[in-house]
Design an enzyme around this catalytic site. Structure first.
Site, PDB file in Angstrom:
ATOM      1  N   GLU A 185      27.319 -16.360  46.240  1.00  0.00           N
ATOM      2  CA  GLU A 185      26.217 -15.636  45.606  1.00  0.00           C
ATOM      3  C   GLU A 185      24.935 -15.702  46.434  1.00  0.00           C
ATOM      4  O   GLU A 185      24.173 -14.734  46.501  1.00  0.00           O
ATOM      5  CB  GLU A 185      25.970 -16.183  44.196  1.00  0.00           C
ATOM      6  N   HIS A 222      30.737 -18.735  32.239  1.00  0.00           N
ATOM      7  CA  HIS A 222      30.886 -17.289  32.309  1.00  0.00           C
ATOM      8  C   HIS A 222      30.077 -16.551  31.244  1.00  0.00           C
ATOM      9  O   HIS A 222      29.684 -15.405  31.451  1.00  0.00           O
ATOM     10  CB  HIS A 222      32.358 -16.897  32.177  1.00  0.00           C
TER      11      HIS A 222
END
Length: 325
Positions: free
Chosen positions: A60, A129
């Protein structure tokens, strides 16, 4: 006008802007041939080519760094964080770099970056998540935070986000991806960032929500209506900056308010709304401001998720308390 799920509307928004502007690039983990974990980018690489829609390594921080560099050189990157719980891996790029570019450069440069990410509970995902981390970014100056609740809003807001010259975090609630369909115009259109929407008009109490909680608020409003209580439901759509004009106008009309968020209670978007109403409209209130939020704990494991998340019953009960105060 087509009937679309939210994820179809999101795909159409990206397709629209990839067609309109050759400087729009789309990238992230598995967004290319695979079409993304939820197939939000399905078919876009085949349509626009690997140079404009492409996969990145599972990093990321690297995705964010690439977006910053591309934004500085005239491109309009759409970067995907596969799940918003992985924000921490790129937090410096988001909060320390792209958010400050315009200010740091005295207006000479900008970061026209759209950060897309799924988030939200109710779908029993693994840990990290489903976390609602919008409050972290909402406190970061220089970035808009957008959270649609309908397919119509999703398409119009995403097109506006991609066209924005400043960075936008565009959060997509996983539970809403395919849970219902709504009418979405075939042609392109935009919805202004920073503008809330009154999803249901009412006169007795204001319910303020965003994301999946908008639908829980509407369910509560339906139940309240059967008891002759008229609830107004405001969908924030953008949680930073907040549309305080719409919020305050509604509060001054109903004189009672319930603020709802899926995220934990501490230091969230809801707390800011409560503070703003208290400072700007306290003399219009006929009852204390009520607040619905998840507990201040780590996000619950899937087995306990339903009990942990706020729901329509919670909203209904709190609204009744406010009405009967």
């Amino acid at each position: 006008m087509a009937e679309m799920t939210m994820i179809q509307a999101i795909t159409e928004a990206m397709r629209t802007e990839l067609k309109n502007d050759e400087n729009v690039l789309l990238f992230g983990e598995d967004v290319g041939h695979y079409g993304g974990v939820f197939r939000a980018t399905q078919g876009l690489q085949q349509e626009f080519g690997e140079e404009r829609v492409f996969d990145t390594p599972l990093a990321e921080s690297g995705i964010g760094g690439l977006a910053i560099g591309l934004g500085l050189t005239g491109f309009r990157p759409i970067m995907e964080i596969q799940f918003f719980g992985f924000l921490f891996e790129v937090m410096d790029g988001v909060a320390g770099q792209m958010s400050r570019t315009h200010y740091r450069s005295g207006g000479h440069y900008s970061s026209p970056i759209t950060i897309r990410a799924p988030f939200g509970g109710g779908v029993k995902t693994p840990e990290l998540h489903s976390d609602s981390l919008e409050g972290l970014i909402a406190q970061t100056p220089g970035i808009s935070v957008v959270i649609p609740s309908t397919p119509y809003d999703a398409k119009g807001l995403l097109i506006s986000a991609i066209r924005s010259n400043d960075p936008v975090v565009f959060l997509e609630h996983m539970k809403l991806y395919r849970s219902f369909k709504g009418e979405v115009p075939d042609e392109e259109y935009t919805i202004p960032l920073g503008k809330a929407d009154i999803k249901r008009e009412g006169k007795d109490v204001t319910l303020i929500a965003y994301g999946a909680m908008v639908h829980e608020a509407l369910k509560a409003a339906d139940r309240l209506e059967k008891e002759d209580v008229s609830a107004e439901v405001i969908d924030l759509r953008t949680v930073s900056p907040l549309d305080l004009d719409t919020i305050l106008e509604s509060v001054k009309k109903t004189n009672r308010v319930v603020v709802i968020q899926e995220a934990q209670r501490q230091a969230g978007v809801g707390a800011t709304i409560v503070a703003e109403i208290s400072e700007r409209a306290i003399l219009h209130l006929e009852a204390p401001i009520a607040r619905i939020a998840a507990p201040d704990t780590v996000y619950a494991f899937a087995s306990d998720e339903d009990a942990w998340l706020p729901n329509a019953e919670d909203i209904y009960e709190k609204a009744k308390e406010t009405i009967e105060f």
